[in-house]
Design a protein around this motif. Structure first.
Motif, short mmCIF file in Angstrom:
data_model
loop_
_atom_site.label_atom_id
_atom_site.label_comp_id
_atom_site.label_asym_id
_atom_site.label_seq_id
_atom_site.Cartn_x
_atom_site.Cartn_y
_atom_site.Cartn_z
N UNK A 18 -7.38 -21.51 29.89
CA UNK A 18 -6.38 -20.45 29.77
C UNK A 18 -7.05 -19.07 29.84
N UNK A 19 -8.19 -18.94 29.16
CA UNK A 19 -8.90 -17.66 29.21
C UNK A 19 -9.33 -17.32 30.64
N UNK B 289 -19.19 -18.94 29.74
CA UNK B 289 -20.46 -18.71 29.06
C UNK B 289 -21.61 -19.52 29.67
N UNK C 141 -18.78 -15.50 33.01
CA UNK C 141 -18.50 -14.79 31.75
C UNK C 141 -17.70 -15.67 30.80
N UNK C 142 -16.56 -16.15 31.31
CA UNK C 142 -15.59 -16.81 30.44
C UNK C 142 -16.12 -18.15 29.94
N UNK D 39 -7.87 -18.35 33.42
CA UNK D 39 -6.66 -17.98 34.17
C UNK D 39 -6.29 -16.52 33.89
N UNK D 40 -6.32 -16.15 32.61
CA UNK D 40 -5.93 -14.79 32.23
C UNK D 40 -6.93 -13.76 32.76
N UNK D 41 -8.22 -14.12 32.71
CA UNK D 41 -9.24 -13.20 33.22
C UNK D 41 -9.04 -12.97 34.72
N UNK E 86 -18.42 -14.83 39.12
CA UNK E 86 -18.81 -13.86 38.08
C UNK E 86 -17.89 -13.99 36.86
N UNK E 87 -16.59 -14.09 37.13
CA UNK E 87 -15.63 -14.18 36.02
C UNK E 87 -15.78 -15.50 35.27
#
Lengths: 79, 625
Positions: free
Chosen positions: A42-43, A18, A15-16, A45-47, A11-12
Motif C-alpha cells: 500500500x505504501x 528499504x 525507498x519504500x 502504491x501511494x508513493x 528508486x521509489x
C-alpha cells in the motif's frame, strides 16, 4: 520511456521497501523481497501515486505482481 | 543535486561517521521532498543515526476507524526532522472502544505521551452520514447525544488509565449533504447536526486539561474537499484520504506535536524592509513604502496582522533590521498603515551590524535561549547566514510572493500553543515594563535601594483549578532558573498534590511597573522530619530581584511549621540552568550528596532561619490542604 520509468519505479521501491535500488529488478516481487508485505505494498502504491500524480484503479493495484507489471501499468497511464 | 544524489550523499555521510552533517542533509531532503517514498528513507537513516545524535523520545498512540498505517512513516520522518524520536502505536482497526475501556490494553501498555482519537463521521454516526433525510428530529438529537456521551465516557476512561494528552479529531461534513440545497435552508440540517457534535467535543475539551480537538472538518476544507477523498481506497483498503493529502493530515498532527514536545518559538524576530512593509525605508521614504489596505501594501498589513495575533498569543516580537534607526522608527511610529507599533516590540535592533550578532543580543536582552528565537526575513541570504551560524534559531522560509507571506507565517507550527494563560496575553506589555525597570536599576546605585524602589508585592498560593494550567506551563518551559527541570503535565501535578505530604505553590509578583503575573512554582514533599523541594523554578523575568529568596523563605517556614527539621533539594544541572546553580549555597544550604545527575543540598531548619527580604510585601493565600 520504459527504461526511464523503470528507473523512477526502482528508486521509489528502493525507498519504500528499504532495500538498495540494485535489488529492485524487473522481476522483484512480494515473493522475492521479505519487506514487500501488504502494508509496504500500500505504501508503494501511494508513493507511486504521489510521484506520478495519479490514482490507480483497485484492479490495477491487484495486478502489481512484480516491478515489471508496475512499470507496464504506469506506462499505460502516463502515456 | 537530484533526489538520488541527495540520498547517496546522505549514505556517504553516514558511512563516514559525520552524523550531524547527515542529519542536516536529511532535514534538507525532507524539506524538498515530503513524500511517502522519502519518508521511508528518512526514517530508516535516522534510525541508523539514533545513537549518534540527540533525539527526544516521544510516544504517540492512534485510535482509529480507518487505515492510518501509510501516514506513520510520514509522521515519524517529520518528527525526526525536528529532533523527536517518535514511537507510534496504532491500535487495531476499529477496536478503539475496547482499547480505551480495557485498562490492560496494548494502548495503555504502550505508555503513550499523547493519544490521537481519529474516528470518522461515517463510522461513529452512520445514520447521520448515510441516511440523514430519513431521520426525524428526535432521532437526530438522540444520535448527537449518543456520540457526545460516548466521547465523554471515553475521555473519562482514558483519563483514568493514562496521563497522556488527548487529541480528538472532530467530524467532517459530507461534500454533498443528503438533502442537497435544502440542507442549507433547514433549521435542522445534516451539517448542523455534525456541527453540534463538534461543538460538544469542543466543550468537552475546554472543560478538561490536556484534551484538545483537531479540527478535521476545517482541515479537509482547507485543502479541498473535492480532492481530499479517495473513494476507491476507502472501499478497498479503508484509507479515505488520497495520496496527495496524506501529508496534510500528518502536518496537522505535527502541529500538535510541536507545542506538546516544547518545540516552540518564544520570540519572533522580524526584519522590516520588504517584510513588514514593501520597499526600503531608507530609499523610498515614508511616502514610498508600500503599506496599507490596498494592493500591494495590503500584503504587508496581512503580515503585521499575523504578527499581532502571535503577540496576543503571548509570543514576543522583536525587530532586527539593517537601517538607519531614526528612519525606521519614524516609519514604525508614524506610518498610517502600521498595525504594529514600538510598544509591540520587546526588543529592537535597527543598525548596520550583522544579524547574527543582533540575534544573540536580542536573546540576551530578553533573557531567553537562542533556540527560543524564530527569524523572519524576506532576504534568503540573511536567512542562510543565520541558519549556518546559528543553527539553533528557527528560520522561517518565506515564499517569493509577498501576497503569500502572511499565510505562510500563520502556517508555521512554531507559534502554536495548546493553552493560553492571562500571562501569555499580557507578556508583551510585561516586557515593556521590564525595560523601564532596567532603566531604573541603572539609575540607582545600591542594590538594596533598587529593590526597595521596586515596591514589590508577592502573593504565594497553593494549587487551584485556576492556576493549574499556568503552573504546568511554567514547569514545561522554564529552562534557566529551574533547579530540577522536572516537566509535569496538569494531570501529573494534580496527581502529585493529591498524595500525602506533597504540596504545590505558586508565586505572583507585582511591582510599581505592573503585574508580572504568576512567575514561580515550587513543588514540595515532606516525609517525617525532612521536607524536600521537588521542583523550584522562576520565570527569568523576575530573577535577581530577590523574589526567589522570599519564595524559599516561605518553603522553610512552612516545613518548620509542619514539623520538619531539615529542608533539602537537588540541583540537577542542564545545559541551560546555570543561573540557578548557586541558589542553594547562596542561601546557606550545605552540599550533602552528589551523584551523576546532580547535588543534594540541605538546610538545618533548627539552626538557620532564612528570612524573607524586608523590601518584598509577602501575602500568603491559604487553602493549603
Amino acid at each position: 520511456m520504459s527504461a526511464l520509468l523503470l528507473d523512477r519505479v526502482r528508486a521509489i521501491a528502493g525507498d519504500v521497501l528499504e532495500v538498495p535500488a540494485s535489488k529492485i529488478t524487473p522481476t522483484a516481487s512480494p515473493e522475492s523481497l521479505d519487506t514487500w508485505d501488504s502494508v509496504h505494498h500500500l505504501n508503494l502504491v501511494l508513493a507511486l501515486e504521489q510521484e506520478f500524480g495519479l490514482q490507480f484503479e483497485p484492479e490495477e493495484i491487484d495486478q502489481m505482481k512484480d516491478i515489471q507489471h508496475i512499470v507496464d501499468i504506469l506506462g499505460s497511464k502516463v502515456a | 543535486m537530484n533526489s538520488t544524489e541527495a540520498r547517496q550523499e546522505i549514505d556517504r555521510l553516514i558511512a563516514a561517521g559525520d552524523a550531524s552533517a547527515a542529519k542536516r542533509a536529511l532535514i534538507e531532503l525532507w524539506a524538498h521532498e515530503a513524500s511517502a517514498s522519502a519518508a521511508s528513507f528518512v526514517v530508516q537513516r535516522f534510525e541508523q543515526l539514533r545513537a549518534a545524535i540527540n533525539l527526544q523520545p516521544y510516544r504517540l498512540a492512534i485510535l482509529r476507524s480507518f487505515t492510518v498505517e501509510p501516514m506513520v512513516p510520514l509522521l515519524r520522518a517529520a518528527a525526526f526532522c525536528i529532533g523527536i524520536d517518535l514511537a507510534v502505536h496504532v491500535a487495531d482497526f476499529n477496536a478503539y472502544v475496547q482499547a480505551i475501556m480495557d485498562p490492560a490494553s496494548t494502548l495503555y501498555g504502550s505508555a503513550p505521551d499523547v493519544v490521537i482519537v481519529a474516528v470518522q463521521t461515517r463510522d461513529i454516526a452512520p445514520d447521520l452520514w448515510n441516511d440523514f433525510t430519513n431521520l426525524n428530529e428526535d432521532q437526530v438529537q438522540s444520535t448527537i447525544a449518543r456520540v457526545t456521551n460516548d466521547f465523554q465516557g471515553w475521555i473519562r476512561a482514558l483519563r483514568k488509565n493514562t496521563a497522556a494528552h488527548l487529541v480528538l479529531h472532530n467530524f467532517e461534513t459530507p461534500v454533498y449533504p443528503s438533502a442537497g440545497l435544502l440542507d442549507a435552508q433547514s433549521n435542522s440540517s445534516q451539517s448542523m447536526a455534525i456541527a453540534q457534535i463538534n461543538r460538544s467535543l469542543a466543550n468537552l475539551a475546554s472543560e478538561q486539561t490536556s484534551v484538545y480537538v483537531l479540527d478535521y472538518d476545517s482541515l479537509v476544507a482547507r485543502h479541498g474537499q473535492a480532492t481530499w477523498h479517495d473513494e476507491r481506497k476507502w472501499l478497498t483498503v479503508r484509507l479515505p484520504i488520497s495520496a496527495a493529502h496524506l501529508n496534510h493530515l500528518v502536518e496537522e498532527w505535527m502541529r500538535f506535536l510541536y507545542p506538546l514536545t516544547g518545540k516552540i518559538a518564544k520570540v519572533l524576530v522580524t526584519d522590516l524592509d520588504n517584510t513588514l512593509w514593501g520597499g526600503v525605508i531608507g530609499e523610498d521614504g515614508m511616502v514610498g513604502i508600500k503599506l496599507g489596505t490596498e494592493y500591494p501594501g495590503a500584503a504587508y498589513q496581512a503580515v503585521q496582522r499575523a504578527l499581532l495575533d502571535f503577540h496576543r498569543r503571548g509570543i514576543l516580537l522583536a525587530v532586527c533590521s539593517k537601517n538607519n534607526r531614526e528612519d525606521a522608527l519614524e516609519a514604525i511610529e508614524k506610518h498610517p498603515g502600521m498595525l504594529l507599533k514600538s510598544a509591540h516590540f520587546a526588543a529592537v535592533r535597527i543598525n548596520w551590524t550583522d544579524k547574527v550578532q543582533n540575534l544573540r543580543e536580542i536573546a540576551g536582552e530578553l533573557n531567553v535561549g537562542i533556540d527560543s528565537l524564530a527569524f523572519l526575513d524576506d532576504n534568503p541570504i540573511e536567512r542562510q547566514q543565520v541558519r549556518t551560524v546559528l543553527p539553533e534559531v528557527f528560520v522561517l522560509d518565506l515564499p517569493s510572493d509577498p501576497m503569500e507571506f502572511a499565510r505562510s507565517i500563520r502556517a508555521c507550527p512554531l507559534f502554536e500553543r495548546l493553552s493560553i494563560s492571562t500571562e501569555d496575553h499580557r507578556r508583551g506589555a510585561m516586557y515593556q515594563a521590564q525595560r523601564e525597570r532596567e532603566q531604573l536599576e541603572q539609575s540607582i546605585s545600591s542594590r538594596e535601594d533598587f529593590y526597595r524602589s521596586l515596591q514589590q508585592e508577592a502573593e504565594i498560593s497553593p494549587l487551584t483549578k485556576a492556576n493549574l494550567a499556568r503552573i504546568a506551563q511554567l514547569t514545561n518551559k522554564t529552562n534557566q532558573f529551574n533547579l530540577t527541570t522536572r516537566r509535569y503535565s496538569e494531570q501529573q501535578i494534580s496527581e502529585l498534590v493529591s498524595r500525602a505530604g506533597w504540596g504545590c505553590f505558586s508565586i505572583r509578583v507585582r511591582d510599581r511597573f505592573g503585574d508580572n503575573g504568576l512567575v514561580g512554582v515550587a513543588i514540595t514533599r515532606q516525609e517525617g522530619d525532612t521536607a524536600e523541594i521537588d521542583s523550584f523554578l522562576l520565570s527569568c523575568r523576575v530573577i535577581g530581584r530577590t523574589v526567589e529568596t522570599a519564595f524559599l523563605s516561605f518553603l522553610a517556614d512552612r516545613a518548620r511549621a509542619n514539623g520538619a527539621s531539615r529542608l533539602q533539594g537537588w540541583f540537577l544541572p542542564t545545559k541551560k540552568n546555570a543561573p540557578a546553580r548557586d541558589f542553594y549555597s547562596a542561601h546557606g544550604f550545605a552540599a550533602a550528596k552528589q551523584n551523576g545527575d546532580g547535588t543534594l543540598w540541605t538546610l538545618d531548619l533548627k539552626k538557620s532561619f532564612l528570612p524573607a527580604p524586608e523590601w518584598i510585601r509577602l501575602r500568603i493565600v491559604n487553602g493549603d490542604k
